[in-house]
Design an enzyme around this catalytic site. Structure first.
Site, PDB file in Angstrom:
ATOM      1  N   ARG A 159       0.807  -1.232   0.000  1.00  0.00           N
ATOM      2  CA  ARG A 159       0.000   0.000   0.000  1.00  0.00           C
ATOM      3  C   ARG A 159       0.834   1.273   0.000  1.00  0.00           C
ATOM      4  O   ARG A 159       0.596   2.179  -0.798  1.00  0.00           O
ATOM      5  CB  ARG A 159      -0.916   0.049   1.239  1.00  0.00           C
ATOM      6  CG  ARG A 159      -2.209  -0.683   1.084  1.00  0.00           C
ATOM      7  CD  ARG A 159      -2.596  -1.284   2.413  1.00  0.00           C
ATOM      8  NE  ARG A 159      -1.620  -2.283   2.750  1.00  0.00           N
ATOM      9  CZ  ARG A 159      -1.688  -3.534   2.301  1.00  0.00           C
ATOM     10  NH1 ARG A 159      -2.709  -3.919   1.605  1.00  0.00           N
ATOM     11  NH2 ARG A 159      -0.742  -4.414   2.576  1.00  0.00           N
ATOM     12  N   THR A 160       1.786   1.360   0.924  1.00  0.00           N
ATOM     13  CA  THR A 160       2.488   2.638   1.091  1.00  0.00           C
ATOM     14  C   THR A 160       3.261   2.967  -0.186  1.00  0.00           C
ATOM     15  O   THR A 160       3.180   4.076  -0.710  1.00  0.00           O
ATOM     16  CB  THR A 160       3.437   2.555   2.304  1.00  0.00           C
ATOM     17  OG1 THR A 160       2.708   2.036   3.405  1.00  0.00           O
ATOM     18  CG2 THR A 160       3.981   3.926   2.649  1.00  0.00           C
ATOM     19  N   LYS A 184      25.665  -4.835  -2.027  1.00  0.00           N
ATOM     20  CA  LYS A 184      27.145  -4.801  -2.034  1.00  0.00           C
ATOM     21  C   LYS A 184      27.680  -4.138  -0.772  1.00  0.00           C
ATOM     22  O   LYS A 184      28.873  -3.934  -0.635  1.00  0.00           O
ATOM     23  CB  LYS A 184      27.631  -4.011  -3.257  1.00  0.00           C
ATOM     24  CG  LYS A 184      27.177  -4.561  -4.588  1.00  0.00           C
ATOM     25  CD  LYS A 184      27.598  -3.586  -5.702  1.00  0.00           C
ATOM     26  CE  LYS A 184      26.764  -3.802  -6.945  1.00  0.00           C
ATOM     27  NZ  LYS A 184      26.847  -2.645  -7.861  1.00  0.00           N
ATOM     28  N   ARG A 206      11.229   3.642   3.622  1.00  0.00           N
ATOM     29  CA  ARG A 206      10.866   2.658   4.667  1.00  0.00           C
ATOM     30  C   ARG A 206      12.123   1.869   5.031  1.00  0.00           C
ATOM     31  O   ARG A 206      12.852   1.423   4.142  1.00  0.00           O
ATOM     32  CB  ARG A 206       9.772   1.704   4.197  1.00  0.00           C
ATOM     33  CG  ARG A 206       9.502   0.621   5.251  1.00  0.00           C
ATOM     34  CD  ARG A 206       8.303  -0.225   4.931  1.00  0.00           C
ATOM     35  NE  ARG A 206       7.065   0.506   5.121  1.00  0.00           N
ATOM     36  CZ  ARG A 206       5.857  -0.039   4.987  1.00  0.00           C
ATOM     37  NH1 ARG A 206       5.744  -1.312   4.658  1.00  0.00           N
ATOM     38  NH2 ARG A 206       4.774   0.677   5.171  1.00  0.00           N
ATOM     39  N   HIS A 245       4.874   5.780  11.517  1.00  0.00           N
ATOM     40  CA  HIS A 245       4.420   5.608  10.132  1.00  0.00           C
ATOM     41  C   HIS A 245       3.436   6.759   9.907  1.00  0.00           C
ATOM     42  O   HIS A 245       2.225   6.549   9.826  1.00  0.00           O
ATOM     43  CB  HIS A 245       3.753   4.237  10.006  1.00  0.00           C
ATOM     44  CG  HIS A 245       3.433   3.811   8.608  1.00  0.00           C
ATOM     45  ND1 HIS A 245       3.638   4.607   7.504  1.00  0.00           N
ATOM     46  CD2 HIS A 245       2.893   2.648   8.146  1.00  0.00           C
ATOM     47  CE1 HIS A 245       3.241   3.948   6.424  1.00  0.00           C
ATOM     48  NE2 HIS A 245       2.792   2.761   6.784  1.00  0.00           N
TER      49      HIS A 245
HETATM   50  N1   CP Z   1      -0.457  -0.206   5.822  1.00  0.00           N
HETATM   51  C1   CP Z   1       0.763  -0.381   5.264  1.00  0.00           C
HETATM   52  O1   CP Z   1       1.738   0.308   5.613  1.00  0.00           O
HETATM   53  O2   CP Z   1       0.805  -1.338   4.294  1.00  0.00           O
HETATM   54  P1   CP Z   1       2.105  -1.791   3.491  1.00  0.00           P
HETATM   55  O3   CP Z   1       3.045  -2.421   4.505  1.00  0.00           O
HETATM   56  O4   CP Z   1       1.630  -2.751   2.451  1.00  0.00           O
HETATM   57  O5   CP Z   1       2.736  -0.563   2.911  1.00  0.00           O
END
Ligand code: CP
Length: 296
Positions: A53-54, A81, A102, A130
């Site tokens: 999603r993100t 590497k 991320r 997040h």
């Molecule tokens: N909700 C969320 O962060 O989903 P993903 O881990 O798929 O990005």
């Protein structure tokens, strides 16, 4: 706001500005016309942990705004590497206008912001923060409940490692008269520092082991398997499950940041109060708003 690293860096006024901008973006999306608001700009997505999603909603948001996207993950890049996060950020900030990152380590996005020449958006740093998920959660509550002030919200599941819970509790504590209920087995309880923060603000909360239904929002989370040792995981797996019988006909909406594993039965999905797929859709206008606020 130069970067978006933690909900703790922004105040209620800034949150409300982003939610308002997201409403404008949703309206523009619904018109279905191509937009040129970020034409000529490049977003880099850098993901050291898996995401559906993100990553894809940020990429969609940038494309919907008329911008372009480059992408990197840890498995198919020079990370393999031995290249460091700092060097990676230094290089990619020279290729792009904004970076979404991320990383499994808490504090990674903050560190990256010190070495980047372009804005950094934290797309999750370990069990820490997040913030863009929090903003889309707030947007979902506003759109589907009609208000944020005064709501009663119950969090169910892995409240120990669920970073979306930690961020959302903090953000909701900036609104008025929100009541919190934390429902989890003993091993998955909400961390002490979060409870201390609520107490210091005189905010009402209760820790429960049983389900309640006099609430506006039921926020369910998955067990963060990747953050448990195998022995710990064996003890807590299957410790909670949302079934149709439990939630059908109730006035509260059901939210989940997704991915869902087995904590919500599939037959819940078609109930009118199941809002988790709509919630993931709201990631697009909210992330459009964030990108536009940072580099528009
Ligand atoms: N909700 C969320 O962060 O989903 P993903 O881990 O798929 O990005």
């Amino acid at each position: 706001m130069k970067h978006l690293i933690s909900m703790r860096d922004i105040d209620r006024g800034q949150i409300e500005e982003i939610l308002k901008e997201a409403e404008r973006m949703e309206h523009l999306l619904n018109k279905g016309k191509p937009l040129k608001l970020l034409e000529g700009k490049i977003l880099a997505t850098i993901f050291y942990e898996p995401s559906t999603r993100t990553r894809l909603s940020f990429e969609t948001a940038m494309k919907r705004l008329g911008g372009d996207v480059i992408t990197m993950d840890s498995k198919s890049s020079s990370t393999m590497k031995g290249e460091s996060l700092i060097d990676t950020i230094r290089v990619i900030s020279g290729y792009s206008d904004i970076i979404v990152l991320r990383h499994p380590n808490e504090g990674a996005a903050r560190l990256a912001s010190k070495y980047s020449s372009v804005p950094i958006i934290n797309a999750g740093d370990g069990a820490n923060q997040h913030p863009t998920q929090t903003l889309l959660d707030l947007y979902t509550i506003k759109r589907e409940v009609g208000k944020i002030d005064g709501i009663k919200i119950a969090f169910v599941g892995d409240l120990k490692y669920g970073r979306t819970v930690h961020s959302l509790v903090y953000a909701l504590s900036l609104f008025n008269d929100v009541e919190f209920y934390f429902i989890s087995p003993e091993e998955l309880k909400i961390p002490k520092d979060i409870k201390e923060d609520l107490r210091s603000k005189n905010i009402k909360f209760k820790e429960l082991t049983d389900f309640i239904d006099d609430i506006d929002v039921l926020y369910v989370t998955r067990l963060q398997k990747e953050r448990f040792s195998p022995e710990e995981y064996e003890k807590v797996k299957f410790s909670y499950r949302i079934t149709k019988d439990l939630v059908e006909g109730k006035r509260f909406i059901i939210m989940h940041p997704l991915p869902r594993i087995d904590e919500i039965d599939y037959e819940v999905d078609n109930l009118p109060n199941a809002k988790y797929f709509k919630q993931s859709y709201y990631g697009i206008p909210v992330r459009m708003a964030i990108l536009y606020k940072l580099i528009g």
